[in-house]
Design an enzyme around this catalytic site. Structure first.
Site, short mmCIF file in Angstrom:
data_model
loop_
_atom_site.label_atom_id
_atom_site.label_comp_id
_atom_site.label_asym_id
_atom_site.label_seq_id
_atom_site.Cartn_x
_atom_site.Cartn_y
_atom_site.Cartn_z
N GLN A 15 58.03 43.91 -20.63
CA GLN A 15 56.66 43.46 -20.86
C GLN A 15 56.59 41.94 -20.71
OE1 GLN A 15 53.93 45.65 -21.84
NE2 GLN A 15 55.42 47.13 -21.09
N ASP A 31 66.29 44.39 -23.26
CA ASP A 31 66.69 43.10 -22.71
C ASP A 31 65.59 42.05 -22.82
OD1 ASP A 31 64.89 43.80 -20.55
OD2 ASP A 31 66.53 44.85 -19.57
N ASP A 38 61.78 56.85 -20.90
CA ASP A 38 62.38 55.71 -21.58
C ASP A 38 61.36 54.58 -21.80
OD1 ASP A 38 64.75 57.01 -21.73
OD2 ASP A 38 65.83 55.75 -20.29
N GLY A 39 60.42 54.41 -20.86
CA GLY A 39 59.40 53.38 -21.03
C GLY A 39 58.53 53.65 -22.24
#
Length: 354
Positions: A275, A176, A68-69
């Site tokens: 990030q 998010d 997913d990253g």
């Protein structure tokens, strides 16, 4: 659809990623499609999404090989270029990635043959009282364990700016936007506004605004609700709030969430899809709202989100519910839905014995 160029984002640390990448490159060679590797992990410095897609020749399909990253890193590029994104699952959780590695060629064939309906996912974007940046004296500390940081978000030049409405930032989030404390012994104090009205002033470790897609990420870990990725909403969740009210709030897609750092608060870091992108001081604010653009994700068939939720989160049945040793059966549907249910998203009929 016509595919002229593929941008390839490969997680080199994932088993099988190199082999899957060879399959993608071979497919591109066989179909006269240009393929460019995009190194979003560069040790020599990170680039903005615009710089990365420009260097890759403006791909119209971004393929991510990892978890997913890796998908989130590719989504940042795909959203910038309005490209399709195809996530190949080589991770451990896999709520975002769609295709198992052995099926990557058939997935590319389906995309090229237009045998799919792209899934549209909500994105978030920001306005802020000032441009986001990380102070030089704090960068080394904040980078610890993270690797090279992305550059500060650019200002959107196609949007109006003003003292009251702030600066529109050229950045999007699929999961998010998080405002979190910098010091372990000092929480952030934040006034939270929904649709321009004060909800409450919070003191917490962090405050986050998630999309439905991101509801199973940090928001979930912080006690937020699970929201169908097909829904349209913003999910506000406070992390370890020092107050009685600790519930998430789910807003309509046209109701922005404002976060103003209060006078007695410590400084706060801003993270976008995990990030780190800037540091804000007391008096600064963020406005988080649904972006006008959407992410277009390749979906080869109906997504079994709730089956994946049960499997990936290892949900267990209540002991009292299965006291007789018999688990609940699968949804016993084997015929087409009646007319009054035909408009609902339900499991496809299955043959007897499946």
């Amino acid at each position: 659809m016509t595919i002229e160029r593929v941008g390839l984002v490969v997680h080199g640390g994932r088993a099988g990623a190199a082999e899957a990448a060879r399959e993608v490159r071979a497919w591109c060679d066989e179909n006269a499609v240009a393929c460019t590797d995009i190194d979003v992990w560069s040790d020599t410095g990170r680039h903005s999404a615009r710089q990365e897609v420009d260097a890759a020749g403006d791909p119209d399909l971004v393929v991510t090989l990892g978890g997913d990253g890796t998908f989130l890193r590719g989504a940042r590029l795909a959203a910038e270029n309005d490209a399709l994104i195809l996530g190949v699952d080589l991770g451990r959780v896999g709520f975002l990635t769609e295709v198992p590695a052995p099926a990557v060629r058939s997935a590319l064939d389906a995309v090229r043959g237009d045998h799919l309906e792209p899934e549209s996912r909500m994105l978030l974007t920001l306005r802020a009282s000032r441009l986001l940046e990380i102070p030089a004296e704090m960068e080394t500390l904040l980078r610890y364990g993270r690797g090279p940081l992305l550059p500060p978000p650019r200002m959107r030049t196609d949007c109006e700016s003003g003292d009251e409405w702030g600066i529109a930032l050229n950045v999007t989030a699929l999961n998010d936007v998080v405002l979190e404390k910098l010091s372990r012994d000092r929480q952030v104090s934040v006034g939270v506004y929904i649709a321009g009205r004060l909800l409450a002033s919070y003191s917490a470790d962090a405050l986050l605004v998630a999309t439905p897609t991101g509801s199973t990420a940090y928001s979930f870990a912080a006690g937020g609700p699970v929201v169908s990725p097909r829904a349209e909403a913003l999910v506000f969740t406070a992390v370890a709030p020092h107050m009685t009210f600790d519930r998430s709030v789910v807003t309509a897609p046209d109701e922005p969430v404002g976060l103003r750092i209060l006078e007695r608060s410590g400084r706060a870091a801003v993270s976008i899809d995990g990030q780190l992108r800037g540091v804000l001081d007391p008096g600064d604010w963020l406005g988080v709202y649904a972006a006008p653009r959407r992410l277009r994700a390749v979906r080869l068939g109906p997504m079994d989100f709730y089956g994946r939720l049960r499997d990936r989160m290892r949900l267990t049945d209540a002991p009292a519910a299965v006291a007789d040793g018999t688990p609940a059966p699968l949804w016993p549907v084997s015929t087409p839905p009646p007319g009054d249910l035909a408009h609902l998203a339900m499991p496809l009929p299955t043959a007897e014995g499946d």
